[in-house]
Scaffold this motif. Sequence first.
Motif, PDB file in Angstrom:
ATOM      1  N   ARG A  73       0.751  -1.008   0.285  1.00  0.00           N
ATOM      2  CA  ARG A  73       0.515   0.113   0.195  1.00  0.00           C
ATOM      3  C   ARG A  73       1.202   1.151  -0.144  1.00  0.00           C
ATOM      4  O   ARG A  73       2.034   1.399   0.469  1.00  0.00           O
ATOM      5  CB  ARG A  73      -0.744   0.423   1.512  1.00  0.00           C
ATOM      6  CG  ARG A  73      -1.887  -0.884   1.063  1.00  0.00           C
ATOM      7  CD  ARG A  73      -3.258  -1.361   1.587  1.00  0.00           C
ATOM      8  NE  ARG A  73      -3.654  -0.319   2.362  1.00  0.00           N
ATOM      9  CZ  ARG A  73      -4.570  -0.140   0.971  1.00  0.00           C
ATOM     10  NH1 ARG A  73      -5.030  -0.669   0.502  1.00  0.00           N
ATOM     11  NH2 ARG A  73      -5.974   1.049   1.893  1.00  0.00           N
ATOM     12  N   LEU A  74       0.814   2.239  -0.823  1.00  0.00           N
ATOM     13  CA  LEU A  74       1.007   3.712  -0.978  1.00  0.00           C
ATOM     14  C   LEU A  74       0.159   4.733  -0.511  1.00  0.00           C
ATOM     15  O   LEU A  74      -1.069   4.910  -1.298  1.00  0.00           O
ATOM     16  CB  LEU A  74       1.391   4.017  -2.714  1.00  0.00           C
ATOM     17  CG  LEU A  74       2.754   2.244  -2.794  1.00  0.00           C
ATOM     18  CD1 LEU A  74       2.248   2.251  -4.337  1.00  0.00           C
ATOM     19  CD2 LEU A  74       3.927   2.201  -2.303  1.00  0.00           C
ATOM     20  N   ARG A  75       0.459   5.706  -0.406  1.00  0.00           N
ATOM     21  CA  ARG A  75       0.221   7.143  -0.521  1.00  0.00           C
ATOM     22  C   ARG A  75       0.798   7.255  -1.531  1.00  0.00           C
ATOM     23  O   ARG A  75       1.792   8.377  -1.285  1.00  0.00           O
ATOM     24  CB  ARG A  75       0.430   7.731   1.024  1.00  0.00           C
ATOM     25  CG  ARG A  75      -0.514   7.004   1.965  1.00  0.00           C
ATOM     26  CD  ARG A  75      -1.831   6.921   2.106  1.00  0.00           C
ATOM     27  NE  ARG A  75      -2.691   8.028   2.416  1.00  0.00           N
ATOM     28  CZ  ARG A  75      -4.159   8.513   1.958  1.00  0.00           C
ATOM     29  NH1 ARG A  75      -4.579   7.253   1.903  1.00  0.00           N
ATOM     30  NH2 ARG A  75      -4.246   9.910   2.095  1.00  0.00           N
ATOM     31  N   VAL A  76       0.193   8.173  -2.400  1.00  0.00           N
ATOM     32  CA  VAL A  76       0.660   8.144  -3.449  1.00  0.00           C
ATOM     33  C   VAL A  76      -0.094  10.054  -3.249  1.00  0.00           C
ATOM     34  O   VAL A  76      -1.318  10.385  -3.135  1.00  0.00           O
ATOM     35  CB  VAL A  76      -0.710   8.162  -5.465  1.00  0.00           C
ATOM     36  CG1 VAL A  76      -0.152   9.078  -6.389  1.00  0.00           C
ATOM     37  CG2 VAL A  76      -0.246   6.706  -5.180  1.00  0.00           C
ATOM     38  N   SER A  77       0.585  11.348  -3.601  1.00  0.00           N
ATOM     39  CA  SER A  77       0.039  12.253  -3.678  1.00  0.00           C
ATOM     40  C   SER A  77       0.724  13.555  -4.825  1.00  0.00           C
ATOM     41  O   SER A  77      -0.252  14.134  -4.138  1.00  0.00           O
ATOM     42  CB  SER A  77       1.233  13.395  -2.696  1.00  0.00           C
ATOM     43  OG  SER A  77       2.487  12.707  -2.685  1.00  0.00           O
ATOM     44  N   CYS A  78       0.753  13.464  -5.658  1.00  0.00           N
ATOM     45  CA  CYS A  78       1.854  13.767  -6.691  1.00  0.00           C
ATOM     46  C   CYS A  78       1.607  12.681  -8.403  1.00  0.00           C
ATOM     47  O   CYS A  78       2.077  11.747  -8.163  1.00  0.00           O
ATOM     48  CB  CYS A  78       1.812  14.756  -6.881  1.00  0.00           C
ATOM     49  SG  CYS A  78       3.406  15.059  -6.220  1.00  0.00           S
ATOM     50  N   GLY A  79       1.691  13.347  -9.623  1.00  0.00           N
ATOM     51  CA  GLY A  79       1.987  12.849 -10.814  1.00  0.00           C
ATOM     52  C   GLY A  79       3.122  13.358 -11.528  1.00  0.00           C
ATOM     53  O   GLY A  79       3.155  14.806 -11.944  1.00  0.00           O
ATOM     54  N   LYS A  80       3.649  12.653 -12.796  1.00  0.00           N
ATOM     55  CA  LYS A  80       4.051  13.405 -13.376  1.00  0.00           C
ATOM     56  C   LYS A  80       3.999  12.841 -14.990  1.00  0.00           C
ATOM     57  O   LYS A  80       4.830  11.050 -15.121  1.00  0.00           O
ATOM     58  CB  LYS A  80       5.652  14.135 -13.450  1.00  0.00           C
ATOM     59  CG  LYS A  80       5.743  14.489 -14.800  1.00  0.00           C
ATOM     60  CD  LYS A  80       7.804  14.683 -14.785  1.00  0.00           C
ATOM     61  CE  LYS A  80       8.134  15.047 -15.843  1.00  0.00           C
ATOM     62  NZ  LYS A  80       9.336  16.163 -15.954  1.00  0.00           N
ATOM     63  N   GLY A  81       3.261  12.939 -15.845  1.00  0.00           N
ATOM     64  CA  GLY A  81       3.070  11.992 -16.591  1.00  0.00           C
ATOM     65  C   GLY A  81       2.067  10.233 -16.824  1.00  0.00           C
ATOM     66  O   GLY A  81       1.030  10.821 -15.325  1.00  0.00           O
ATOM     67  N   ARG A  82       2.705   9.396 -16.553  1.00  0.00           N
ATOM     68  CA  ARG A  82       1.848   8.135 -16.150  1.00  0.00           C
ATOM     69  C   ARG A  82       2.447   7.410 -15.027  1.00  0.00           C
ATOM     70  O   ARG A  82       2.251   6.294 -14.773  1.00  0.00           O
ATOM     71  CB  ARG A  82       2.499   7.277 -16.903  1.00  0.00           C
ATOM     72  CG  ARG A  82       1.423   7.414 -18.593  1.00  0.00           C
ATOM     73  CD  ARG A  82       1.547   6.312 -19.859  1.00  0.00           C
ATOM     74  NE  ARG A  82       1.578   4.968 -19.202  1.00  0.00           N
ATOM     75  CZ  ARG A  82       2.177   4.156 -19.427  1.00  0.00           C
ATOM     76  NH1 ARG A  82       3.373   4.182 -20.945  1.00  0.00           N
ATOM     77  NH2 ARG A  82       2.157   2.702 -19.232  1.00  0.00           N
ATOM     78  N   TRP A  83       2.878   8.638 -14.059  1.00  0.00           N
ATOM     79  CA  TRP A  83       3.822   8.480 -13.089  1.00  0.00           C
ATOM     80  C   TRP A  83       3.273   9.156 -12.128  1.00  0.00           C
ATOM     81  O   TRP A  83       3.022  10.203 -11.779  1.00  0.00           O
ATOM     82  CB  TRP A  83       5.589   8.712 -13.180  1.00  0.00           C
ATOM     83  CG  TRP A  83       6.209   7.826 -14.535  1.00  0.00           C
ATOM     84  CD1 TRP A  83       6.170   8.144 -15.576  1.00  0.00           C
ATOM     85  CD2 TRP A  83       7.231   6.267 -14.192  1.00  0.00           C
ATOM     86  NE1 TRP A  83       7.536   7.565 -15.798  1.00  0.00           N
ATOM     87  CE2 TRP A  83       7.845   5.786 -15.724  1.00  0.00           C
ATOM     88  CE3 TRP A  83       7.517   5.759 -12.816  1.00  0.00           C
ATOM     89  CZ2 TRP A  83       8.350   4.662 -15.538  1.00  0.00           C
ATOM     90  CZ3 TRP A  83       8.306   4.349 -12.987  1.00  0.00           C
ATOM     91  CH2 TRP A  83       8.423   3.856 -14.085  1.00  0.00           C
ATOM     92  N   TYR A  84       3.671   8.686 -10.446  1.00  0.00           N
ATOM     93  CA  TYR A  84       2.639   9.028  -9.074  1.00  0.00           C
ATOM     94  C   TYR A  84       4.334   8.541  -8.268  1.00  0.00           C
ATOM     95  O   TYR A  84       4.698   7.684  -7.776  1.00  0.00           O
ATOM     96  CB  TYR A  84       1.205   8.065  -8.775  1.00  0.00           C
ATOM     97  CG  TYR A  84       0.535   7.997  -9.794  1.00  0.00           C
ATOM     98  CD1 TYR A  84      -0.001   9.280 -10.165  1.00  0.00           C
ATOM     99  CD2 TYR A  84      -0.176   6.645  -9.498  1.00  0.00           C
ATOM    100  CE1 TYR A  84      -1.631   9.359 -10.706  1.00  0.00           C
ATOM    101  CE2 TYR A  84      -1.071   7.022 -10.450  1.00  0.00           C
ATOM    102  CZ  TYR A  84      -1.574   8.310 -10.693  1.00  0.00           C
ATOM    103  OH  TYR A  84      -3.017   8.089 -11.245  1.00  0.00           O
TER     104      TYR A  84
END
Length: 114
Positions: A73-84
């Motif tokens: 499990r991860l906490r996702v905060s932002c992204g760039k293109g197809r990457w989190y």
Amino acid sequence: MTMFRRTAALAVSITLLMGGAIALAPAASAAGSSACTYNLTDFTGTADGDGINFRAGPGTGYTVKGRLYDGDRLRVSCGKGRWYYSKLAKRSKGGLAKGTTGWIRSDMLYQLAG
């Protein structure tokens, strides 16, 4: 002899300047959340697969910090293109410590909820 000293001094100066510029430039493995181009208001994601690369930056050219496995499990905060850009919610099955930050490709997550 004086011309030789001037040339040597110039060569040393150029070498130091170039070395200093190289030392100050961020390494490809140093990309953090500042590389993000959009925000995701702190979503939770779950890894979908085994041996997923958890990278130091948003792309395959960045170093691998470790591997993620199905259900991590991860906490996702932002992204760039197809990457989190994300942080581990607890110790991963691959042995990465809770709180480790890194980048995961968006299609490697099967759950993304706020």
